[in-house]
Design a protein around this motif. Structure first.
Motif, PDB file in Angstrom:
ATOM      1  N   GLU A 232      34.491   0.375 -52.178  1.00 13.25           N
ATOM      2  CA  GLU A 232      35.481   2.121 -52.130  1.00 13.25           C
ATOM      3  C   GLU A 232      33.925   3.193 -51.944  1.00 13.25           C
ATOM      4  O   GLU A 232      34.295   3.916 -51.011  1.00 13.25           O
ATOM      5  CB  GLU A 232      35.534   1.763 -52.477  1.00 13.25           C
ATOM      6  CG  GLU A 232      38.029   2.935 -52.449  1.00 13.25           C
ATOM      7  CD  GLU A 232      38.253   2.694 -51.226  1.00 13.25           C
ATOM      8  OE1 GLU A 232      38.691   4.054 -50.364  1.00 13.25           O
ATOM      9  OE2 GLU A 232      38.328   1.166 -51.269  1.00 13.25           O
ATOM     10  N   LEU A 233      33.365   3.620 -52.818  1.00  6.41           N
ATOM     11  CA  LEU A 233      32.519   4.239 -52.650  1.00  6.41           C
ATOM     12  C   LEU A 233      31.152   4.322 -52.160  1.00  6.41           C
ATOM     13  O   LEU A 233      31.071   5.275 -51.167  1.00  6.41           O
ATOM     14  CB  LEU A 233      32.069   4.235 -53.922  1.00  6.41           C
ATOM     15  CG  LEU A 233      32.808   4.832 -55.440  1.00  6.41           C
ATOM     16  CD1 LEU A 233      32.464   4.652 -56.637  1.00  6.41           C
ATOM     17  CD2 LEU A 233      32.899   6.364 -54.685  1.00  6.41           C
ATOM     18  N   GLY A 234      30.982   2.986 -51.286  1.00  7.13           N
ATOM     19  CA  GLY A 234      30.098   2.466 -50.464  1.00  7.13           C
ATOM     20  C   GLY A 234      28.932   3.337 -50.248  1.00  7.13           C
ATOM     21  O   GLY A 234      28.415   4.477 -51.756  1.00  7.13           O
ATOM     22  N   THR A 236      23.967   3.136 -49.958  1.00 10.13           N
ATOM     23  CA  THR A 236      23.427   1.806 -50.246  1.00 10.13           C
ATOM     24  C   THR A 236      23.346   1.231 -51.863  1.00 10.13           C
ATOM     25  O   THR A 236      23.087   0.186 -51.592  1.00 10.13           O
ATOM     26  CB  THR A 236      21.698   2.283 -50.008  1.00 10.13           C
ATOM     27  OG1 THR A 236      21.854   3.143 -48.264  1.00 10.13           O
ATOM     28  CG2 THR A 236      20.330   1.399 -49.387  1.00 10.13           C
ATOM     29  N   ALA A 237      23.189   2.050 -52.592  1.00 11.71           N
ATOM     30  CA  ALA A 237      23.594   1.589 -53.732  1.00 11.71           C
ATOM     31  C   ALA A 237      24.407   1.056 -54.420  1.00 11.71           C
ATOM     32  O   ALA A 237      24.262  -0.402 -54.866  1.00 11.71           O
ATOM     33  CB  ALA A 237      22.933   2.801 -54.929  1.00 11.71           C
ATOM     34  N   ASN A 238      25.271   1.188 -53.589  1.00 13.23           N
ATOM     35  CA  ASN A 238      26.371   0.702 -54.364  1.00 13.23           C
ATOM     36  C   ASN A 238      26.414  -0.779 -53.254  1.00 13.23           C
ATOM     37  O   ASN A 238      27.487  -1.813 -54.574  1.00 13.23           O
ATOM     38  CB  ASN A 238      27.502   1.796 -54.142  1.00 13.23           C
ATOM     39  CG  ASN A 238      27.559   2.528 -55.053  1.00 13.23           C
ATOM     40  OD1 ASN A 238      27.636   2.502 -55.937  1.00 13.23           O
ATOM     41  ND2 ASN A 238      28.475   3.934 -54.788  1.00 13.23           N
ATOM     42  N   LEU A 239      26.385  -1.157 -52.340  1.00 11.20           N
ATOM     43  CA  LEU A 239      26.525  -1.945 -51.660  1.00 11.20           C
ATOM     44  C   LEU A 239      25.571  -2.755 -52.093  1.00 11.20           C
ATOM     45  O   LEU A 239      25.954  -4.099 -51.933  1.00 11.20           O
ATOM     46  CB  LEU A 239      26.716  -1.671 -50.310  1.00 11.20           C
ATOM     47  CG  LEU A 239      27.970  -0.706 -49.536  1.00 11.20           C
ATOM     48  CD1 LEU A 239      27.589  -0.321 -48.262  1.00 11.20           C
ATOM     49  CD2 LEU A 239      28.948  -1.448 -49.312  1.00 11.20           C
ATOM     50  N   ALA A 240      24.190  -2.206 -52.352  1.00  5.97           N
ATOM     51  CA  ALA A 240      23.198  -3.918 -52.872  1.00  5.97           C
ATOM     52  C   ALA A 240      23.616  -3.873 -54.295  1.00  5.97           C
ATOM     53  O   ALA A 240      23.500  -5.105 -54.813  1.00  5.97           O
ATOM     54  CB  ALA A 240      22.147  -2.704 -52.970  1.00  5.97           C
ATOM     55  N   THR A 241      24.330  -3.308 -55.158  1.00  4.37           N
ATOM     56  CA  THR A 241      24.790  -3.828 -56.354  1.00  4.37           C
ATOM     57  C   THR A 241      26.099  -4.747 -56.227  1.00  4.37           C
ATOM     58  O   THR A 241      26.251  -5.566 -56.890  1.00  4.37           O
ATOM     59  CB  THR A 241      25.640  -2.115 -57.036  1.00  4.37           C
ATOM     60  OG1 THR A 241      24.149  -1.220 -57.585  1.00  4.37           O
ATOM     61  CG2 THR A 241      26.127  -3.161 -59.042  1.00  4.37           C
ATOM     62  N   ALA A 242      26.813  -4.204 -55.229  1.00  3.22           N
ATOM     63  CA  ALA A 242      27.598  -5.306 -54.790  1.00  3.22           C
ATOM     64  C   ALA A 242      27.475  -6.588 -54.328  1.00  3.22           C
ATOM     65  O   ALA A 242      28.106  -7.506 -55.233  1.00  3.22           O
ATOM     66  CB  ALA A 242      28.702  -5.011 -53.886  1.00  3.22           C
ATOM     67  N   ALA A 243      26.561  -6.760 -53.694  1.00  4.90           N
ATOM     68  CA  ALA A 243      25.671  -8.019 -52.771  1.00  4.90           C
ATOM     69  C   ALA A 243      25.647  -8.379 -54.586  1.00  4.90           C
ATOM     70  O   ALA A 243      25.647  -9.598 -53.989  1.00  4.90           O
ATOM     71  CB  ALA A 243      24.692  -7.879 -51.804  1.00  4.90           C
ATOM     72  N   ALA A 281      34.611  -8.289 -50.392  1.00  3.78           N
ATOM     73  CA  ALA A 281      33.168  -7.692 -50.500  1.00  3.78           C
ATOM     74  C   ALA A 281      33.375  -9.446 -49.054  1.00  3.78           C
ATOM     75  O   ALA A 281      32.108  -8.833 -47.680  1.00  3.78           O
ATOM     76  CB  ALA A 281      33.141  -8.709 -51.422  1.00  3.78           C
ATOM     77  N   ALA A 282      34.214 -10.276 -48.671  1.00  6.61           N
ATOM     78  CA  ALA A 282      33.955 -10.845 -47.547  1.00  6.61           C
ATOM     79  C   ALA A 282      33.979 -10.316 -46.201  1.00  6.61           C
ATOM     80  O   ALA A 282      33.492 -11.204 -45.402  1.00  6.61           O
ATOM     81  CB  ALA A 282      34.877 -12.096 -47.942  1.00  6.61           C
ATOM     82  N   LEU A 283      34.848  -9.161 -46.204  1.00  6.45           N
ATOM     83  CA  LEU A 283      35.322  -9.361 -44.922  1.00  6.45           C
ATOM     84  C   LEU A 283      35.126  -7.710 -44.666  1.00  6.45           C
ATOM     85  O   LEU A 283      35.117  -6.970 -43.925  1.00  6.45           O
ATOM     86  CB  LEU A 283      37.040  -8.599 -45.150  1.00  6.45           C
ATOM     87  CG  LEU A 283      37.681 -10.149 -45.053  1.00  6.45           C
ATOM     88  CD1 LEU A 283      39.011 -10.024 -44.954  1.00  6.45           C
ATOM     89  CD2 LEU A 283      38.031 -11.045 -44.259  1.00  6.45           C
ATOM     90  N   ASN A 284      33.762  -6.482 -45.598  1.00  3.39           N
ATOM     91  CA  ASN A 284      32.815  -5.961 -45.529  1.00  3.39           C
ATOM     92  C   ASN A 284      31.263  -6.003 -44.889  1.00  3.39           C
ATOM     93  O   ASN A 284      30.901  -6.844 -44.760  1.00  3.39           O
ATOM     94  CB  ASN A 284      32.751  -5.294 -47.246  1.00  3.39           C
ATOM     95  CG  ASN A 284      32.700  -4.159 -46.992  1.00  3.39           C
ATOM     96  OD1 ASN A 284      31.472  -3.503 -46.032  1.00  3.39           O
ATOM     97  ND2 ASN A 284      32.649  -3.425 -47.996  1.00  3.39           N
ATOM     98  N   PRO A 285      32.220  -5.389 -43.957  1.00  3.88           N
ATOM     99  CA  PRO A 285      30.693  -5.835 -42.966  1.00  3.88           C
ATOM    100  C   PRO A 285      29.421  -5.179 -43.220  1.00  3.88           C
ATOM    101  O   PRO A 285      28.366  -5.079 -42.824  1.00  3.88           O
ATOM    102  CB  PRO A 285      31.357  -5.087 -41.273  1.00  3.88           C
ATOM    103  CG  PRO A 285      32.345  -3.920 -41.636  1.00  3.88           C
ATOM    104  CD  PRO A 285      32.952  -4.501 -42.901  1.00  3.88           C
TER     105      PRO A 285
END
Length: 382
Positions: A232-234, A236-243, A281-285
Motif C-alpha cells: 500500500e505504501l509503495g 522502491t524500498a518497500n516493494l523490494a522488502t515486499a518481494a 501481491a500476486a496481482l501487484n504489477p
C-alpha cells in the motif's frame, strides 16, 4: 473479452468461494439475540445453548470476507447477490456494535485494527460503517508511542508491543491518508522485529519490570498485514522488502506451495489472513514477476489443498438456499466443512467459526488470483 475456456478457472474459483460462503453463513450466521436487522457468527456449530465467548476479532474477519464476497459477486455480474452480501455485512457490523456493549473499541489494539481495516474496506461496497472509524482511529493512534522506539501496544496493559497490532495498524493508516504514520510503523517493524536470518517478522517485544524481552515466535498471520502495508505504501524500498517477504514466506512457511496453518481457535484464522495479502501481491504489477508468481502459487496451492480436504452434507431445505442456486444446480446445495488446516493441522475442525472463515478467506483469495491472472493473460494475447 474472455472465451468460455478462458473463463473456466474463474468459474471454478467462483463456485468454490460461493460454496464456502454459503456453508459458513448457513452454519454459523444468526441474528444477535434474535433481533431483526442484526447478524453475527456463532463461535461453533452446532451453537452452544449457553452464552458463547465473545471473539470480537473473529467477527472482524467475518466482516472482511463478506466484503470479499460482495466484490466477487459484483465482478461476476450478480448485482443482487452482491447487494445481499453487502447488507449482511452491514447487519454484522450492527451486531458487533451491540454485542460489544454499544462500543466500537475494546482492550486489544490488534482486534481494533482488524475491525478498522474491515470497516474501511466495507466502504467500497456499502454505506453505513463510517461511524466506527473515528473511535477506532483514535484508539490505534493512542497505542502508537515512542516507547521501545515506536510500534503499537498489543492491549491496554501496555506491556507488549507486537506485530499483530502494529502490522494491521500500519496498513490501516496507509489506506486512510496517514502514510507517514504507516511508514513509521513499517520501519519500526523492520528494525525491531524482522529476523535477519529468515526475513520473517517475529511476534513482539514484551516489557516486564522495565526490561524488554524479544518474543521470537513466528506466525503466518503476522507476515500478511505487513506485506499489505508495504504494498500500500509503495516506493522502491518497500516493494523490494515486499518481494523479499514473499520469498521468505515461500521458503520458511510453505511446503511445495502449501502454507502451514496453526490449528483451531484463534490460530484457525492465521493463514487465511496471510493468503489475503499474498493475493494482493500476486496481482501487484509493481512487484517483480518472480515474486508475483510465487505469491500466486502460494495462494493457489493452499486453496487447492483445503478444497481437496472438504467434506459435504446436503442442506436440509432447498427453499432456504434458493438465492444460491449456482452452488449445486438441480437441488439443494451441499454444505461444506473444511479441514482445520493443512498438513498436520488438517484434523477435523469444522465445528469452529475460525477455521471455516479461514478456508472461505483463502478460497476468495483464490478467486481474485484466478480472475486477475486469467484476464491479464487474455489482455497480453490481445
Amino acid at each position: 473479452m474472455l472465451t468460455s475456456r478462458q473463463d473456466d478457472p474463474i468459474r471454478t474459483a467462483d463456485h468454490r468461494a460461493r460454496a464456502a460462503a454459503e456453508s459458513v453463513r448457513s452454519r454459523f450466521g444468526h441474528r444477535l439475540f434474535g433481533l431483526p436487522f442484526t447478524h453475527l457468527g456463532a463461535v461453533q456449530h452446532p451453537r452452544e445453548r449457553t452464552r458463547s465467548p465473545w471473539h470480537y476479532w473473529w467477527q472482524a474477519q467475518y466482516l472482511d470476507v463478506l466484503v470479499d464476497e460482495t466484490l466477487r459477486e459484483a465482478d461476476r455480474g450478480s448485482s443482487s447477490a452482491a447487494a445481499r452480501s453487502a447488507l449482511t455485512a452491514l447487519r454484522l457490523l450492527r451486531g458487533i456494535h451491540l454485542r460489544n456493549g454499544l462500543r466500537w473499541t475494546n482492550a486489544y489494539y490488534d482486534d481494533m485494527a482488524w475491525l478498522a481495516l474491515a470497516v474501511d474496506r466495507m466502504g467500497q461496497v456499502r454505506d453505513g460503517g463510517g461511524r466506527a472509524l473515528a473511535p477506532l482511529d483514535r484508539a490505534l493512534r493512542s497505542a502508537h508511542t515512542a516507547d521501545l522506539g515506536g510500534g503499537l501496544y498489543w492491549n491496554t496493559s501496555r506491556d507488549f508491543k507486537n506485530t499483530p497490532a502494529t502490522g494491521p495498524a500500519a496498513l490501516f493508516f496507509a489506506r486512510r491518508g496517514q502514510p507517514e504514520r504507516g511508514q513509521e510503523l513499517v520501519d519500526w517493524l523492520g528494525e525491531r522485529l524482522r529476523d535477519g536470518q529468515t526475513g520473517l517478522y517475529l511476534d513482539g517485544i514484551r516489557v516486564k519490570a522495565g526490561r524488554a524481552t524479544l518474543v521470537p515466535t513466528v506466525y503466518t498471520y503476522n507476515q500478511g498485514p505487513v506485506l499489505g502495508a508495504l504494498l500500500e505504501l509503495g516506493g522502491t524500498a518497500n516493494l523490494a522488502t515486499a518481494a523479499d517477504l514473499v520469498s521468505a514466506v515461500d521458503s520458511q512457511l510453505g511446503t511445495e506451495g502449501v502454507l502451514l496453518t496453526h490449528g483451531a481457535g484463534d490460530g484457525g484464522l492465521f493463514t487465511g489472513i496471510l493468503v489475503r495479502y499474498l493475493a494482493f501481491a500476486a496481482l501487484n504489477p509493481l512487484l517483480p514477476d518472480s515474486a508475483r508468481r510465487t505469491a500466486e502459487t502460494l495462494v493457489t496451492a493452499t486453496s487447492e489443498n483445503l478444497w481437496a480436504g472438504r467434506t459435504a452434507e446436503t442442506a436440509p431445505s432447498p427453499r432456504r438456499f434458493h438465492r444460491f442456486r449456482g452452488v449445486r444446480p438441480g437441488g439443494a446445495p451441499d454444505l461444506l466443512t473444511f479441514p482445520a488446516g493443512t498438513g498436520e493441522a488438517a484434523a477435523p475442525g469444522g465445528a469452529q467459526l475460525s477455521t471455516q472463515l479461514q478456508a472461505w478467506m483463502i478460497l476468495e483469495a483464490g478467486y481474485r488470483v484466478a480472475a486477475g491472472s486469467t484476464r491479464a493473460a487474455a489482455d497480453e494475447r490481445g
